[in-house]
Design a protein around this motif. Structure first.
Motif, PDB file in Angstrom:
ATOM      1  N   SER A 159     -51.677  64.257   2.957  1.00 40.70           N
ATOM      2  CA  SER A 159     -51.308  64.140   4.364  1.00 40.70           C
ATOM      3  C   SER A 159     -49.792  64.139   4.533  1.00 40.70           C
ATOM      4  N   SER A 160     -49.091  63.396   3.678  1.00 38.96           N
ATOM      5  CA  SER A 160     -47.633  63.350   3.762  1.00 38.96           C
ATOM      6  C   SER A 160     -47.018  64.711   3.476  1.00 38.96           C
ATOM      7  N   LEU A 161     -47.561  65.391   2.465  1.00 37.48           N
ATOM      8  CA  LEU A 161     -47.054  66.714   2.120  1.00 37.48           C
ATOM      9  C   LEU A 161     -47.299  67.712   3.250  1.00 37.48           C
ATOM     10  N   ALA A 162     -48.519  67.706   3.787  1.00 38.71           N
ATOM     11  CA  ALA A 162     -48.848  68.625   4.880  1.00 38.71           C
ATOM     12  C   ALA A 162     -48.030  68.313   6.128  1.00 38.71           C
ATOM     13  N   GLY A 163     -47.747  67.019   6.339  1.00 43.18           N
ATOM     14  CA  GLY A 163     -47.019  66.630   7.544  1.00 43.18           C
ATOM     15  C   GLY A 163     -45.621  67.189   7.620  1.00 43.18           C
ATOM     16  N   ILE A 164     -44.993  67.455   6.479  1.00 42.92           N
ATOM     17  CA  ILE A 164     -43.644  68.015   6.489  1.00 42.92           C
ATOM     18  C   ILE A 164     -43.621  69.360   7.213  1.00 42.92           C
ATOM     19  N   LEU A 165     -44.701  70.118   7.100  1.00 43.08           N
ATOM     20  CA  LEU A 165     -44.796  71.409   7.776  1.00 43.08           C
ATOM     21  C   LEU A 165     -45.552  71.316   9.095  1.00 43.08           C
ATOM     22  N   ILE A 166     -46.699  70.595   9.081  1.00 40.97           N
ATOM     23  CA  ILE A 166     -47.590  70.597  10.238  1.00 40.97           C
ATOM     24  C   ILE A 166     -47.012  69.812  11.407  1.00 40.97           C
ATOM     25  N   THR A 167     -46.409  68.647  11.127  1.00 42.04           N
ATOM     26  CA  THR A 167     -45.910  67.820  12.234  1.00 42.04           C
ATOM     27  C   THR A 167     -44.853  68.549  13.067  1.00 42.04           C
ATOM     28  N   PRO A 168     -43.817  69.156  12.470  1.00 45.49           N
ATOM     29  CA  PRO A 168     -42.860  69.900  13.307  1.00 45.49           C
ATOM     30  C   PRO A 168     -43.500  71.066  14.066  1.00 45.49           C
ATOM     31  N   LEU A 169     -44.449  71.766  13.428  1.00 51.34           N
ATOM     32  CA  LEU A 169     -45.102  72.885  14.106  1.00 51.34           C
ATOM     33  C   LEU A 169     -45.932  72.404  15.291  1.00 51.34           C
ATOM     34  N   LEU A 170     -46.682  71.314  15.107  1.00 49.18           N
ATOM     35  CA  LEU A 170     -47.459  70.757  16.217  1.00 49.18           C
ATOM     36  C   LEU A 170     -46.542  70.235  17.315  1.00 49.18           C
ATOM     37  N   ALA A 171     -45.420  69.632  16.914  1.00 49.98           N
ATOM     38  CA  ALA A 171     -44.466  69.152  17.916  1.00 49.98           C
ATOM     39  C   ALA A 171     -43.909  70.310  18.736  1.00 49.98           C
ATOM     40  N   ALA A 172     -43.616  71.418  18.070  1.00 48.75           N
ATOM     41  CA  ALA A 172     -43.120  72.591  18.786  1.00 48.75           C
ATOM     42  C   ALA A 172     -44.168  73.113  19.758  1.00 48.75           C
ATOM     43  N   LEU A 173     -45.443  73.088  19.340  1.00 49.43           N
ATOM     44  CA  LEU A 173     -46.514  73.630  20.164  1.00 49.43           C
ATOM     45  C   LEU A 173     -46.892  72.709  21.317  1.00 49.43           C
ATOM     46  N   LEU A 174     -46.966  71.407  21.056  1.00 47.85           N
ATOM     47  CA  LEU A 174     -47.520  70.471  22.033  1.00 47.85           C
ATOM     48  C   LEU A 174     -46.474  69.715  22.831  1.00 47.85           C
ATOM     49  N   LEU A 175     -45.302  69.477  22.237  1.00 46.78           N
ATOM     50  CA  LEU A 175     -44.278  68.713  22.937  1.00 46.78           C
ATOM     51  C   LEU A 175     -43.266  69.594  23.649  1.00 46.78           C
ATOM     52  N   GLY A 176     -43.069  70.811  23.129  1.00 41.00           N
ATOM     53  CA  GLY A 176     -42.191  71.758  23.806  1.00 41.00           C
ATOM     54  C   GLY A 176     -40.800  71.214  24.022  1.00 41.00           C
ATOM     55  N   HIS A 177     -40.374  71.187  25.284  1.00 47.91           N
ATOM     56  CA  HIS A 177     -39.011  70.802  25.631  1.00 47.91           C
ATOM     57  C   HIS A 177     -38.716  69.356  25.262  1.00 47.91           C
ATOM     58  N   SER A 178     -39.748  68.478  25.222  1.00 47.25           N
ATOM     59  CA  SER A 178     -39.528  67.074  24.879  1.00 47.25           C
ATOM     60  C   SER A 178     -39.002  66.928  23.473  1.00 47.25           C
ATOM     61  N   ALA A 179     -39.353  67.857  22.596  1.00 48.81           N
ATOM     62  CA  ALA A 179     -38.896  67.797  21.207  1.00 48.81           C
ATOM     63  C   ALA A 179     -37.676  68.674  20.989  1.00 48.81           C
ATOM     64  N   GLY A 180     -36.780  68.647  21.933  1.00 52.32           N
ATOM     65  CA  GLY A 180     -35.514  69.334  21.754  1.00 52.32           C
ATOM     66  C   GLY A 180     -35.535  70.810  22.039  1.00 52.32           C
ATOM     67  N   GLY A 181     -36.650  71.332  22.592  1.00 56.23           N
ATOM     68  CA  GLY A 181     -36.701  72.733  22.941  1.00 56.23           C
ATOM     69  C   GLY A 181     -37.098  73.654  21.813  1.00 56.23           C
ATOM     70  N   PHE A 182     -36.920  73.210  20.566  1.00 58.15           N
ATOM     71  CA  PHE A 182     -37.298  73.971  19.386  1.00 58.15           C
ATOM     72  C   PHE A 182     -36.727  75.389  19.407  1.00 58.15           C
ATOM     73  N   SER A 183     -35.420  75.456  19.415  1.00 59.06           N
ATOM     74  CA  SER A 183     -34.723  76.723  19.259  1.00 59.06           C
ATOM     75  C   SER A 183     -34.703  77.089  17.778  1.00 59.06           C
ATOM     76  N   ALA A 184     -34.138  78.247  17.487  1.00 66.24           N
ATOM     77  CA  ALA A 184     -34.004  78.650  16.088  1.00 66.24           C
ATOM     78  C   ALA A 184     -33.140  77.653  15.320  1.00 66.24           C
ATOM     79  N   ASP A 185     -32.122  77.099  15.988  1.00 66.36           N
ATOM     80  CA  ASP A 185     -31.282  76.095  15.341  1.00 66.36           C
ATOM     81  C   ASP A 185     -32.087  74.857  14.972  1.00 66.36           C
ATOM     82  N   SER A 186     -33.058  74.469  15.829  1.00 64.80           N
ATOM     83  CA  SER A 186     -33.898  73.309  15.545  1.00 64.80           C
ATOM     84  C   SER A 186     -34.746  73.546  14.305  1.00 64.80           C
TER      85      SER A 186
END
Length: 348
Positions: A149-176
């Motif tokens: 779970s910890s290993l998968a979270g390094i990749l999955i958590t940011p991707l889910l945040a980008a998908l579900l939180l959108g602008h709340s998670a900093g907008g997820f630009s290429a720089d992010s």
């Protein structure tokens, strides 16, 4: 040692009267320090740079500690690990999305973003193992499930945040995305690569490095809450809102504890596996979530991590009670395989 009476850990997970986790007290003291003496100006720049380095160090240590061989061996029990991952990264996020209906009557938009982020972070490792041991469950499965779970979270958590939180998670630009890769993934992979050379050192200095872990997280919390104070975000939270947030989190935890226990039973898992699934699939990692939030949310990180901090303490208290009751079940006569009770006290 008798197989019917596993050795008790040196320090109990939580005494029967359920005090606040000492590390939570340290976190609260850090929040209080940030409220009284927030870093600003040049001090804020220094603190922010130190926090960035601390996050990279944390994920380097995570990578160096994870045994690749143990992780590969654990793949043999793929149904159990798949179930835990589904609970962590599918069921939890779906419940978080369902809570969107509580905005704005129960939760403010900022608190909801923090609650949804809580639903996206990976499971714990140490506390899942400790509770599974106390309850006489399948400890090796809990070790592998928490690690996966910890290993998968390094990749999955940011991707889910980008998908579900959108602008709340900093907008997820290429720089992010670049920032996440540099601060989280690259240090983790470096730790894995250097494990054969630094693994022995980490084992010999495990206690000292534990303080480094916790100190790094306290630094991240201080930086996030200092920025929140200077921006005045805490004026948006009232005691009534915090009380409602606690109620929502209590319902969320109760639902996940029930789903993991009875759902695992319906899937045909035995008692030991069900215990591992319940404790690994119903909890969230404060140690992984706080550094991720500092990267994902930036200036809004202080409010984003508040639900996770509260949920962490709640899950420890509730799961301590459940683990002791599971240990007294008639089915617990035969202890789980490889469970000798010698498990470390859980870290956040």
């Amino acid at each position: 040692m008798s197989p019917r009476t596993p050795r008790t850990p040196r320090r109990p997970l939580l005494p029967t009267w359920l005090p606040i986790d000492p590390y939570i007290l340290a976190l609260l003291a850090t929040v209080g320090l940030a409220a009284l003496l927030p870093a600003s100006g040049a001090a804020a720049t220094v603190a922010d740079g130190a926090a960035t380095g601390a996050v990279a160090l944390l994920f380097f240590l995570y990578g160096a500690r994870l045994s690749t061989r143990e992780a590969l061996d654990g793949l043999k029990h793929w149904r159990l690990h798949g179930t835990v991952l589904a609970c962590t990264f599918v069921v939890f996020p779906l419940l978080g999305l369902a809570a969107r209906g509580l905005v704005p009557t129960v939760l403010t938009p900022d608190l909801y973003s923090g609650l949804l982020f809580l639903c996206l972070v990976p499971s714990t490792i140490q506390s899942s193992i400790a509770f599974t041991s106390i309850a006489r469950g399948n400890v090796p499965a809990a070790i592998c499930a928490g690690s996966f779970s910890s290993l998968a979270g390094i990749l999955i958590t940011p991707l889910l945040a980008a998908l579900l939180l959108g602008h709340s998670a900093g907008g997820f630009s290429a720089d992010s995305v670049v920032e996440i890769v540099l601060q989280l993934l690259v240090p983790f992979l470096a730790g894995q690569f250097l494990r054969r050379w630094v693994g022995g050192f980490l084992v010999r200095h495990k206690r000292t490095l534990g303080y480094v872990d916790r100190g790094s997280i306290l630094l991240v919390v201080y930086t996030a809450f200092s920025e929140g104070m200077t921006r005045g975000v805490w004026h948006l939270v009232t005691p009534a809102r915090l009380g409602l947030l606690l109620v929502v989190e209590a319902v969320l935890l109760a639902m996940m504890l029930g789903l993991t226990w009875y759902g695992a039973k319906r899937l045909g898992f035995g008692r030991g596996d069900r215990i591992a699934i319940q404790f690994a699939g119903s909890k969230k990692s404060l140690a992984a979530g706080l550094p991720m939030a500092s990267v994902l949310f930036g200036a809004q990180a202080s409010l984003a991590v508040l639900p996770l901090m509260l949920f962490h303490q709640m899950q420890l208290m509730v799961c301590a009670v459940i683990a002791r009751r599971r240990a007294r079940d008639p089915e617990a006569v035969e202890p789980a395989k490889a469970n000798d009770g010698r498990v470390a006290v859980p870290a956040p």
